[in-house]
Write an enzyme that holds these catalytic residues in place. Structure first.
Site, PDB file in Angstrom:
ATOM      1  CB  SER A 563      -0.965  -0.039   1.176  1.00  0.00           C
ATOM      2  OG  SER A 563      -1.992   0.903   1.032  1.00  0.00           O
ATOM      3  CG  ASP A 648      -6.817  -2.225  -3.529  1.00  0.00           C
ATOM      4  OD1 ASP A 648      -7.404  -1.459  -2.744  1.00  0.00           O
ATOM      5  OD2 ASP A 648      -5.654  -2.607  -3.362  1.00  0.00           O
ATOM      6  CG  HIS A 683      -5.907  -2.240   0.139  1.00  0.00           C
ATOM      7  ND1 HIS A 683      -5.115  -1.674  -0.833  1.00  0.00           N
ATOM      8  CD2 HIS A 683      -5.338  -1.892   1.322  1.00  0.00           C
ATOM      9  CE1 HIS A 683      -4.125  -1.004  -0.274  1.00  0.00           C
ATOM     10  NE2 HIS A 683      -4.229  -1.128   1.041  1.00  0.00           N
TER      11      HIS A 683
END
Length: 711
Positions: A563, A648, A683
């Site tokens: 991330s 995501d 995600h």
């Protein structure tokens, strides 16, 4: 874009950057996909950027899906020789986990709540027992049954009504973090028909047992922007809109205080917070503003007796302080200091009990727990005696108790759940996570904290773990991990999964770079906005230190982050590609400028206080100077594995996809570049207890293969 071209390469030699030639013998004439180049000009502030892969952001386009699937096929072919090894790693990691396991019970409103797992099952079973642990078990949710027929299933946001008869919960079956709230009658087992879509999944009950408050998301941006009130038995379409957060840089949420007296609506941005309160017994009345938002004023509130306790940075208390005010006078001019600001102590959280105030602090990077009696008769710290541990309070739902529950683990010690009697100072280890398989002995491992010196002279802490007998000879494979954003601190933590690296000779370390809060709030401030590059140079300087001290060498050093940590990975491979043999970038935020200029993308507007607003020339230029996608160059990049999820909602799949496409176009040399897209996840990756281990096995096989380790 029907005909996606491929590069004609006689041979891709995976092992050119490895320590053996075993891999190269197994990979011949495999050609990677090459994305079409369709120029799109992006112009702002008189500056023009050409984005040849902008077209990849069309999620529904068949050609986009085709390209991602081609990349997945390329990954499969390039790693076919490790398929059995990945399976073995998965079974090895799974074999350390107790499958028929259960959590330590916690008590709430007369019931003990327990989460347990059954052997061979991927999902938890949530249960409770009334009054005593000897009471019959009530199954609240068997998520294994609920998840049947779904490739992804996430259940969260439990909230039990005060009469213990109803529970609300959220379900996401796409991994887009758009939850539908359901309500279950715990007496009959019936799921009520009043489903509420497009929410955060969380909700809270008023004290009347029929009124539910919840947060709804914006359909496009997924920003949590509205609070609604639902009355049991009515159509959710008729729910009352209680509050709308109009500022696009803010989100909102709702909860109930531990005292159960107040419902609270919270509003938050990176730099500012605001709360509204309402007596939980009068849910149809309007909320009252606690303290109007003031840019830069952060605070959180807890209720006890006739007062509120406020954790805040008021009066330039950068490391926060604790203040107190009456229920009747809640604006900041009435707040009085209770625990003053301390320059060398970060005040992180508080837990309130009938007789005790528990304060969670951080000093020199280390977690501390301070116990204070309200009557001031005692004030002491719990003792912890090393530098690579993590401790935190949790599961303290009961108010009238002398027992403080906290969790403890270290880089060498599995997680423990501990009940500490604040009156007698006796502690009871309720559970220490078992590491199965018969091979683990924590005495076989060592951990320590070392300090690298950054270019600007700042000392950067690094927590590391390895098997005893490690020699500082420069030959150790070494995995360095970091995150470094949002003030989020990655503490040293135990991982049974990580043993698969340690037992094969790897050293694992966490670089506590600026951008987190490991060394206090200023540590965060020095790694954001126009100081963001400190995060990247800290990591590079930590890497150079590890090489200089002979813990490893550039031929054996690996980096990993996900991330915003994936942004870190993207930056370091542009800035110092020569010092890493391999890099894993998970769901990486790498197209910083384009994303931050698009306020239709989920979460963008709320990020301005973290990264800056590129609509302002100063921030645009600074972002552009480090944005990984914008700075891809004809360099000899290290071997790289990049992962993403099609659904995501935090880092859109097209960021890593575009990045890999551009890297393929420009990179020099024969290093391996792989993109793996989970076509059914978002995600957080795969759902299910063990499915996620397959993704870890994929990462580890990549690293071990580069080291020539095949079993």
């Amino acid at each position: 874009m029907k005909n996606i071209a491929v590069v004609s390469i006689v041979s891709i030699i995976f092992a050119s950057a490895c320590t053996t030639n075993k891999t190269s013998e197994k990979i011949m004439n495999i050609t990677p996909p090459k994305a079409d180049k369709i120029a799109k000009n992006l112009e702002i502030h008189g500056d023009s950027r050409e984005d040849n892969y902008y077209w990849l952001n069309q999620r529904e386009d068949e050609e986009v899906i085709d390209y991602l699937e081609r990349e997945n096929d390329y990954y499969d072919k390039m790693t076919a020789h490790t398929k059995k090894f990945k399976e073995d790693l998965f079974e090895e990691m799974k074999g350390r986990i107790k499958e028929d396991d259960e959590s330590v019970p916690y008590k709430l409103n007369g019931y003990y709540y327990i989460t347990r797992y059954e052997k061979g099952k991927d999902y938890p079973i949530y249960t409770r027992k009334k009054g005593t642990l000897e009471a019959p078990e009530e199954i609240i949710f068997n998520v294994n049954e609920m998840a049947e027929g779904h490739s992804y299933y996430n259940l969260n946001g439990f909230s039990v009504s005060e009469n213990n008869k109803l529970i609300s919960f959220g379900v996401d079956t796409i991994s887009r973090r758009k939850y539908t709230i359901y309500i279950k009658n715990l007496e009959t087992g019936e799921i009520l028909p009043e489903n509420i879509p497009l929410t955060t999944g969380s909700a809270t009950w008023a004290n009347d047992n029929k009124t539910l408050f919840y947060t709804r998301k914006d359909e496009q941006t997924l920003r949590s922007n509205q609070i609604f009130r639902h009355t049991l038995g009515t159509d959710p379409k008729d729910d009352a809109l209680i509050f709308t957060e109009e500022d696009e840089t803010f989100g909102t949420y709702v909860y109930k205080t531990k005292s159960k007296k107040y419902l609270v609506i919270g509003c938050y941005s990176t730099l500012t917070s605001e709360f509204q309160v309402l007596d939980a017994s009068t849910p149809n009345e309007p909320f009252t503003l606690f303290q109007p938002r003031v840019r830069g004023l952060e605070y959180s509130i807890s209720h006890y007796g006739d007062s509120f306790y406020i954790l805040t940075n008021k009066d330039e208390a950068i490391n926060f302080k604790l203040m107190k005010t009456s229920e009747k006078n809640t604006t900041q001019e009435h707040w009085v200091d209770m625990i003053p600001h301390r320059k060398d102590v970060l005040l992180e959280d508080i837990d309130i009990f009938k007789d005790y105030l528990v304060v969670s602090e951080r000093t020199n990077g280390l977690n501390m727990i301070n116990v204070k009696r309200w009557d001031q008769k005692e004030d002491y710290y719990l003792p912890f005696d090393n530098e690579t541990y993590t401790v935190g309070t949790g599961g303290n739902a009961e108010f009238d108790t002398d027992i403080l529950r906290y969790g403890y683990n270290s880089l060498t010690t599995p997680s423990s759940t501990i009940d500490f009697n604040m009156k007698t100072k006796e502690k009871e280890v309720k559970k220490e996570t078992k590491v199965l398989g018969g091979k683990f002995n924590k005495e076989n491992y060592e951990s320590k904290r070392v300090w690298a010196t950054a270019t600007d002279g700042t000392k950067i802490p690094i927590s590391m773990v390895y098997r005893k007998g490690m020699e500082q000879n420069g030959k150790n494979p070494f995995l360095l991990y970091a995150y470094g954003s949002y003030g989020s601190t990655v503490d040293p933590y135990f991982s049974s999964v990580r043993l698969s690296l340690l037992d094969r000779g790897f050293i694992f370390a966490i670089a506590h770079v600026r951008g987190g809060e490991y060394l206090g709030r200023q540590w965060y401030e020095d790694g954001k906005l126009l100081k963001k590059k400190n995060t990247f140079t800290d990591f590079i300087d930590a890497s150079k230190f590890l090489i200089a001290e002979n813990y490893t060498s550039k031929d054996h050093l690996y980096a990993s982050g996900g991330s915003a940590g994936g942004l870190l990975m993207g930056a370091i491979v542009n800035m110092a590609p020569e010092i890493y043999n391999g890099v894993i970038a998970s769901v990486p935020f790498v197209d910083v400028v384009t994303t931050m200029l698009d306020d239709s993308i989920p979460l963008t507007t709320g990020e301005y206080d973290e990264w800056g607003n590129p609509n302002e020339p100063e921030y645009y230029e600074y972002m552009k100077s480090y944005s990984p996608y914008d700075n891809v160059a004809p360099l000899a990049y290290p071997n790289m594995l990049v992962t993403t999820g099609l659904h995501d909602s935090q880092v859109q799949y097209w960021e890593p996809a575009k990045w890999v496409a551009k890297l393929r176009e420009l990179k020099k040399g024969t290093s391996v570049l792989l993109l793996q897209t989970n076509m059914e996840a978002g995600h957080g990756g795969a759902s299910g207890r063990f499915e996620a281990l397959k993704e870890v096995a994929m990462d580890y096989a990549f690293l071990l293969d580069l080291e020539g380790i095949t079993e």
